[in-house]
Enzyme design. Sequence first.
Site, PDB file in Angstrom:
ATOM      1  N   GLY A   9       5.996  26.773  27.451  1.00 22.87           N
ATOM      2  CA  GLY A   9       5.057  27.714  27.508  1.00 22.87           C
ATOM      3  C   GLY A   9       4.330  26.986  28.386  1.00 22.87           C
ATOM      4  N   SER A  11       1.428  25.551  29.404  1.00 23.28           N
ATOM      5  CA  SER A  11       0.742  24.349  28.786  1.00 23.28           C
ATOM      6  C   SER A  11       0.717  23.843  27.965  1.00 23.28           C
ATOM      7  CB  SER A  11      -1.081  25.417  28.149  1.00 23.28           C
ATOM      8  OG  SER A  11      -1.570  26.039  28.858  1.00 23.28           O
ATOM      9  N   LEU A  12       1.590  24.741  27.086  1.00 16.99           N
ATOM     10  CA  LEU A  12       2.718  23.776  25.672  1.00 16.99           C
ATOM     11  C   LEU A  12       3.887  23.855  26.136  1.00 16.99           C
ATOM     12  CD1 LEU A  12      -0.487  24.464  22.989  1.00 16.99           C
ATOM     13  CD2 LEU A  12       0.035  22.505  24.046  1.00 16.99           C
ATOM     14  N   LYS A  14       6.393  24.847  22.104  1.00 18.59           N
ATOM     15  CA  LYS A  14       6.201  24.796  20.660  1.00 18.59           C
ATOM     16  C   LYS A  14       8.008  24.861  20.803  1.00 18.59           C
ATOM     17  CE  LYS A  14       3.985  27.977  22.453  1.00 18.59           C
ATOM     18  NZ  LYS A  14       2.803  27.775  23.461  1.00 18.59           N
ATOM     19  N   GLU A  71      11.193  36.326  26.916  1.00 16.82           N
ATOM     20  CA  GLU A  71      10.166  35.714  26.096  1.00 16.82           C
ATOM     21  C   GLU A  71       9.189  36.493  24.950  1.00 16.82           C
ATOM     22  OE1 GLU A  71       5.449  33.298  27.476  1.00 16.82           O
ATOM     23  OE2 GLU A  71       7.163  34.107  29.145  1.00 16.82           O
ATOM     24  N   LEU A 121      -7.548  28.868  31.160  1.00 20.46           N
ATOM     25  CA  LEU A 121      -8.718  28.818  31.375  1.00 20.46           C
ATOM     26  C   LEU A 121      -9.949  27.662  31.048  1.00 20.46           C
ATOM     27  CD1 LEU A 121     -11.370  30.119  33.232  1.00 20.46           C
ATOM     28  CD2 LEU A 121     -11.112  31.601  31.694  1.00 20.46           C
ATOM     29  N   THR A 123      -9.346  24.542  29.507  1.00 13.20           N
ATOM     30  CA  THR A 123      -8.946  23.516  29.933  1.00 13.20           C
ATOM     31  C   THR A 123      -9.384  23.453  31.311  1.00 13.20           C
ATOM     32  OG1 THR A 123      -6.370  24.180  30.132  1.00 13.20           O
ATOM     33  CG2 THR A 123      -7.188  22.875  27.965  1.00 13.20           C
ATOM     34  N   TYR A 135      -6.811  18.945  25.212  1.00 10.99           N
ATOM     35  CA  TYR A 135      -7.834  20.417  24.307  1.00 10.99           C
ATOM     36  C   TYR A 135      -8.445  20.015  23.461  1.00 10.99           C
ATOM     37  CZ  TYR A 135      -6.935  24.544  21.509  1.00 10.99           C
ATOM     38  OH  TYR A 135      -6.924  25.705  20.997  1.00 10.99           O
TER      39      TYR A 135
END
Length: 263
Positions: A9, A11-12, A14, A71, A121, A123, A135
């Site tokens: 993703g 930000s992360l 997984k 996705e 938003l 972070t 985070y």
Amino acid sequence: MKRIGIDAGGSLIKIAYEKGGRLRLKTFPAKQTHEVISWLKMTAPEAALQVTGGRAEQIKADNQSISIFKEFTCVIEGTKYLLSEEKKLPDTDYLLVNIGTGTSFFHKQKRLSGTGVGGGLFTGLGAIIAGTSDYHSLVDLASKGDRTSSDLMVSDIYQSSYSPVEASLTAANFGKDQLDQSVSAEDQLAALTQLIGETIVLLSSLTANSLDTKEIVMIGGALTGNPLLKQVIGSFESMFDYNLTFLEKGGHAGAVGALYYDE
């Protein structure tokens, strides 16, 4: 392990896989793509990689033998799997709300809409407020704050007269003087969490109402390890008359969907 599901993703990153007959989960920051590749090569060099998410191509550049899946399909199917596993599957149709870097709204097999209000938003503005984009540090700071020191409350306006709406509601997010030295970074981060939660609740309730359903399922990485955001969202459940379900492993729904993807 025979195969690994990966949701790369914004930000992360997984990861979901089975080991010893049990579902296992891992998480890396999105900027640690090389660390992810190293972990995969060291842990499961022969495993089939089933990848989804906006950064999937970055992993593909390091390993051409992977398969890339859609996705939204992975998120929807992974949520169904987890709802069944956690014995939380609603009896009727539900609105699926995925709070990740941004927030998306799904119904059945279709993405309905989305908003940029989400973990990104938190972070992004959190870094401006507190000087860190970590985070977990931001979540911890927010949990120690008092958002009423930053937010203008209805009770602040109707101090000596009857309020036409619930006095504990927000009149204006960040509506108090943020230059007041008594307003701490913790207070502002708590207010930011409130703003994000309120916005998602409003959009979710309106969307669920348009679908004629009261069932709302919440997933996404922004909820993982963030009890304050869950608390904010849950506090409106009776006011908007919906049934809210949080999945314990919901932050990994996309990775789980990729893991069990069957074309």
